[in-house]
Scaffold this active site. Structure first.
Site, PDB file in Angstrom:
ATOM      1  N   SER A 189      -4.442  -9.713   0.494  1.00 49.99           N
ATOM      2  CA  SER A 189      -3.611  -8.554   0.167  1.00 49.99           C
ATOM      3  C   SER A 189      -2.685  -8.857  -1.004  1.00 49.99           C
ATOM      4  O   SER A 189      -2.136  -9.957  -1.125  1.00 49.99           O
ATOM      5  CB  SER A 189      -2.767  -8.163   1.382  1.00 49.99           C
ATOM      6  OG  SER A 189      -3.582  -7.690   2.420  1.00 49.99           O
ATOM      7  N   HIS A 196       2.828  -3.595   1.446  1.00 56.74           N
ATOM      8  CA  HIS A 196       2.739  -3.948   2.866  1.00 56.74           C
ATOM      9  C   HIS A 196       2.958  -5.440   3.106  1.00 56.74           C
ATOM     10  O   HIS A 196       3.206  -5.852   4.247  1.00 56.74           O
ATOM     11  CB  HIS A 196       1.400  -3.483   3.458  1.00 56.74           C
ATOM     12  CG  HIS A 196       0.222  -4.340   3.116  1.00 56.74           C
ATOM     13  ND1 HIS A 196      -0.668  -4.020   2.113  1.00 56.74           N
ATOM     14  CD2 HIS A 196      -0.224  -5.502   3.648  1.00 56.74           C
ATOM     15  CE1 HIS A 196      -1.609  -4.944   2.059  1.00 56.74           C
ATOM     16  NE2 HIS A 196      -1.364  -5.851   2.981  1.00 56.74           N
ATOM     17  N   ASP A 249       0.920   1.687  -2.022  1.00 57.88           N
ATOM     18  CA  ASP A 249       1.048   0.312  -1.526  1.00 57.88           C
ATOM     19  C   ASP A 249       1.180  -0.640  -2.718  1.00 57.88           C
ATOM     20  O   ASP A 249       0.229  -1.338  -3.094  1.00 57.88           O
ATOM     21  CB  ASP A 249      -0.179  -0.039  -0.676  1.00 57.88           C
ATOM     22  CG  ASP A 249      -0.048  -1.385   0.021  1.00 57.88           C
ATOM     23  OD1 ASP A 249      -1.076  -1.886   0.527  1.00 57.88           O
ATOM     24  OD2 ASP A 249       1.073  -1.932   0.043  1.00 57.88           O
TER      25      ASP A 249
END
Length: 836
Positions: free
Chosen positions: A786, A638, A692
């Site tokens: 992230s 992402h 992901d």
């Protein structure tokens, strides 16, 4: 006529008498406009020996010596005519060992003066300039100070006005605690962690180490009000709050490691609170360390005896760990903060508080942010950041004076964000300002304590439907198992190996007659052992089996044979005949064998050498990544998805910083590389974040050093059990909606049972995901973390990459752990694409 003359004279005399009383009154009022002034100080006395009884204010030894000190201090004040005029009283607070061995003592005292307002500065200066009286100043008679028969030999005096926040009239709660730190222990604010600290309080902890030792104080948790004028803690290198001996002052929620050392064997810790908005408080551990002498030839010696490079002095960073390298600095060629810290001049007016007291961001004049939105703190952010409901500036100036159209078909939050109408009163703060959870009415339903509405049948059904467990409180469990926390669960939950209660009471004192008992206490059939299926849920029924039949739970050696040992790779023992379980193990080690983002603390340099900072050109740090080899990085898919504004999938627009500790501060071990290509997993689902995961190939290989090392990749059969300790690292925001941190943060979490996590997160967790966090909240990854690693150490202290930071419901919420891409599910894919 004579009568009237007499009357007139009497009236005139009366008027004169009244005037004689009234005329001086304004001057009398002015001369007596005084304020109470309290001074705090310490005296070294060289001809008195410290006794254990001197710690007890009720002992005769304490009161006798205190009387001598008060008498002699009063004589010193009377040497100065101004001090003599305004002096009121003395009060001895404490005694401690002196620095000169057995025949010395230090006394800590308060002195009270009633000072006319215009004279405050003069009296303050007179107090601060006090010096021990010379022998020639004493006299038995005549001029000079009258020498008492039991004169104390005063070797030193430190005295100054007390911090006015310690004498606020509203401070109704005052309490002192005396603590010996011979053994390691914990000190915390009253009520912590169950209740906020009380208002209008002044608490003082006097910490004493053994002679020849110093006090060490390490803060684990510190959550106070952000305004230090209201609530604050302060530590002193003494037993009295003398400003000249202050070691630190803290408020808010500092996201860094806080450790402090005394120079002698005493330390004072204070907590001062105001009348409202009280917070959780603090917890710290204390210990004593020897006053071992250490020399640092050619280096700077810190107050804690640590040796650091001389270039570390006044460079604006706390290299010592006790900030002693940043005290009393002059800053040639650099900007000097109000707290004397030295920082680069390029840090001035850049929108970030590098000083720690915001003095580098005061009185700034800025040019416009061309083509961008300029925040009140002068930071430049994208124009699309305005009025998007998020505080991108860090001072919320991009969210002020917004005019919004209605959220057609959606619920409009108070901060103007648009969320689904189903978000209303669902118990989750989807807006970010909780406006979707205010004024909820649950007609015909059960209303949770967090205002969420759930079916009445949800009450006492053994499931936390509310999200705050309020539907499971005060239940009677007819025909069900009642947990110690009063939650009701199905009788089949008892001893099934899962913590259905939440306090594990359904898994205590379990026995499995005639069955196999798993490590998690679950009972399964004896035939479940070594049948190549994980019947226990923790794989304990498939460990140490004599059978070597290859299955999904056995480790595959390179020679085609299999072993059933749990996680055999790189554990220092050869289990495969061909030694393949110990091959390719030059990974997962750092300068530190092991070590705490939201709820975390600053990491040490070189502690996480596989951590990478990914910068998108023009935007700075965006995501984290992990080093897999000298050529390949692993991050989240992402992170590299295009937006309407930025083409994040274009490799040439990314830069990778390896060996980085502090954003925008590179050094000899930091390496910057461009990105040659990005490989996103073909099954990445941007709606539920499944798969992901993405790979980045560097445009140039890097040299692996002690600051840049790969993390170990687990095999497809590697098992990370629930409850195992793990570490999260990154430069993301330290609270939801907050700003990113400059210093790499680390925090300790635990692997969370996937079954439980799936329930907590509304069944959004797939088999390709792994959960980790702290269910009580307060510790989590957040925006900017992230793609970074979830690192887990094996029994030999070697770290394996368990997960890639993916998503979560908010940051650090209660019962909302973070979700990570489960790396074991993608081990073959990584091998296929990279050869690693």
């Amino acid at each position: 006529m004579k009568v009237w003359i007499g009357v007139t004279l009497l009236i005139a005399v009366a008027i004169l008498l009244v005037m004689s009383q009234l005329l001086p009154w304004p001057f009398h009022l002015h001369n007596n406009d005084t304020v109470q002034r309290i001074y705090i100080g310490s005296m070294g006395i060289s001809n008195q020996r410290f006794l254990p009884e001197h710690e007890d204010p009720s002992s005769s030894e304490f009161t006798q010596l205190a009387a001598q000190v008060s008498q002699q201090l009063k004589l010193i004040y009377f040497k100065n005519s101004m001090l003599a005029k305004y002096f009121n009283r003395n009060s001895v607070q404490a005694f401690s060992e002196g620095d000169s061995g057995d025949n010395s003592i230090v006394v800590y005292y308060e002195s009270e003066f009633d000072v006319p307002v215009p004279e405050r500065t003069t009296v303050d200066e007179a107090i601060e300039s006090l010096e021990p009286p010379a022998e020639s100043e004493w006299s038995q008679q005549g001029q000079g100070l009258l020498k008492p028969s039991d004169t104390l030999n005063i070797s030193s005096i430190i005295s100054q006005v007390i911090d006015p926040r310690l004498t606020r009239s509203k401070l109704t709660k005052r309490k002192f605690f005396n603590i010996h730190v011979r053994n390691r222990g914990i000190v915390h604010s009253p009520g912590f962690p169950d209740y906020p600290y009380p208002p209008n309080a002044n608490f003082q902890w006097r910490l004493r180490a053994e002679p020849g030792h110093r006090v060490k104080l390490d803060f684990h948790t510190l959550i106070l009000e952000d305004d230090c004028q209201r609530d604050f803690i302060k530590a002193y290198d003494s037993l009295a709050p003398i400003e000249k001996r202050a070691l630190t002052e803290q408020c808010g929620n500092p996201q860094k490691s806080l450790s402090f050392f005394s120079s002698g064997n005493v330390m004072l810790l204070t907590l001062v609170t105001n009348e409202k908005e009280n917070f959780p408080g603090f917890e710290a551990s204390y210990s004593q360390i020897p006053l071992a002498k250490q020399t640092c030839p050619g280096m700077f010696q810190c107050s804690n005896n640590k040796c650091v490079s001389k270039t570390s002095q006044c460079d604006g960073w706390d290299d010592c760990g006790d900030n002693s390298d940043e005290i009393n600095c002059t800053c040639p060629g650099k900007f000097q903060c109000n707290n004397n810290k030295c920082v680069s001049k390029s840090f001035q007016c850049d929108g970030w508080d590098h000083c720690g007291d915001n003095s580098d961001e005061i009185s700034c004049i800025f040019s416009a942010c061309t083509g961008m939105f300029q925040c009140n703190n002068s930071r430049c952010v994208s124009n699309t950041s305005q009025c998007d409901g998020w505080d991108d500036c860090g001072d919320n100036s991009d969210e002020i004076n917004c005019i919004f159209s209605a959220c057609t078909g959606m619920f409009q939050c108070n901060n103007s964000r648009c969320v689904s109408k189903t978000s209303r009163c669902d118990g989750w703060d989807d807006c970010g300002d909780n406006s979707d959870e205010i004024n909820c009415n649950c007609t015909g339903m059960f209303q949770c304590n967090n205002s969420r509405c759930v079916s009445k049948t949800s009450q006492c059904d053994g499931w936390d439907d509310c999200g705050d467990n309020s539907d499971e409180i005060n239940c009677t469990c007819t025909g069900m198992f009642q947990c110690n926390n009063n939650k009701c669960v199905s009788n089949t939950s008892h001893c099934n190996g899962w913590d259905d209660c939440g306090d594990n009471s359904d898994e205590i004192n379990c026995t499995c007659p005639g069955m196999f008992q798993c490590n998690n206490n679950r009972c399964v059939s004896n035939t479940s052992q070594c049948d190549s299926w994980d019947d226990c849920g923790d794989n304990s029924d498939e460990i140490n089996c004599t059978s070597v039949v290859c299955s999904a739970f056995t480790f595959h050696c390179s020679n085609g044979l299999c072993i059933s040992k749990l996680n055999p790779e790189c554990d220092g023992e050869q289990d495969c005949e061909d030694g393949s379980d110990e091959a390719n193990c030059d990974c997962g080690t750092s300068l530190y064998s092991s070590t705490r983002i939201v709820g975390g603390r600053g990491a040490n340099v070189g502690e996480w050498p596989w951590q990478v900072s990914l910068h998108f050109k023009g935007l700075g740090h965006m995501c984290g990544a992990s080093v897999l080899s000298d050529r390949w990085l692993l991050t989240a898919a992402h992170c590299v998805q295009d937006t309407t504004v930025y083409k994040l999938s274009q490799a040439h627009k990314w830069e990778a910083f390896l060996g980085l500790q502090v954003q925008n501060q590179t050094n000899e071990w930091t390496v910057k590389r461009g990105v040659k290509q990005i490989i996103t997993h073909r099954y990445y689902n941007r709606y539920n974040e499944d798969s992901d995961i993405a790979l980045m190939e560097l445009d140039t290989r890097v040299s692996l050093t002690q600051h840049i090392r790969p993390i170990c990749l687990p095999s497809t059969t590697y098992f990370f059990p629930s409850g195992q300790e793990a570490w999260i690292t990154g430069w993301g925001t330290t609270l939801q909606g907050g700003t990113a941190t400059a210093i790499l943060q680390k925090a300790e979490v635990k692997i969370i049972n996937s079954w439980l996590c799936n329930i907590l997160l509304n069944y959004r967790v797939t088999g390709n995901m792994l959960c980790a966090g702290v269910l009580s909240g307060g510790v989590d990854t957040c925006k900017g973390d992230s793609g970074g690693p979830l690192s887990v150490a094996n029994s030999r202290g070697r770290f394996f990459l368990a997960g890639v930071t993916s998503w979560g419901k908010g940051c650090a919420r209660i019962y909302a752990p973070g979700v990570y891409t489960r790396v074991t599910k993608y081990r073959s894919w990584i091998k296929q694409k990279t050869g690693v």
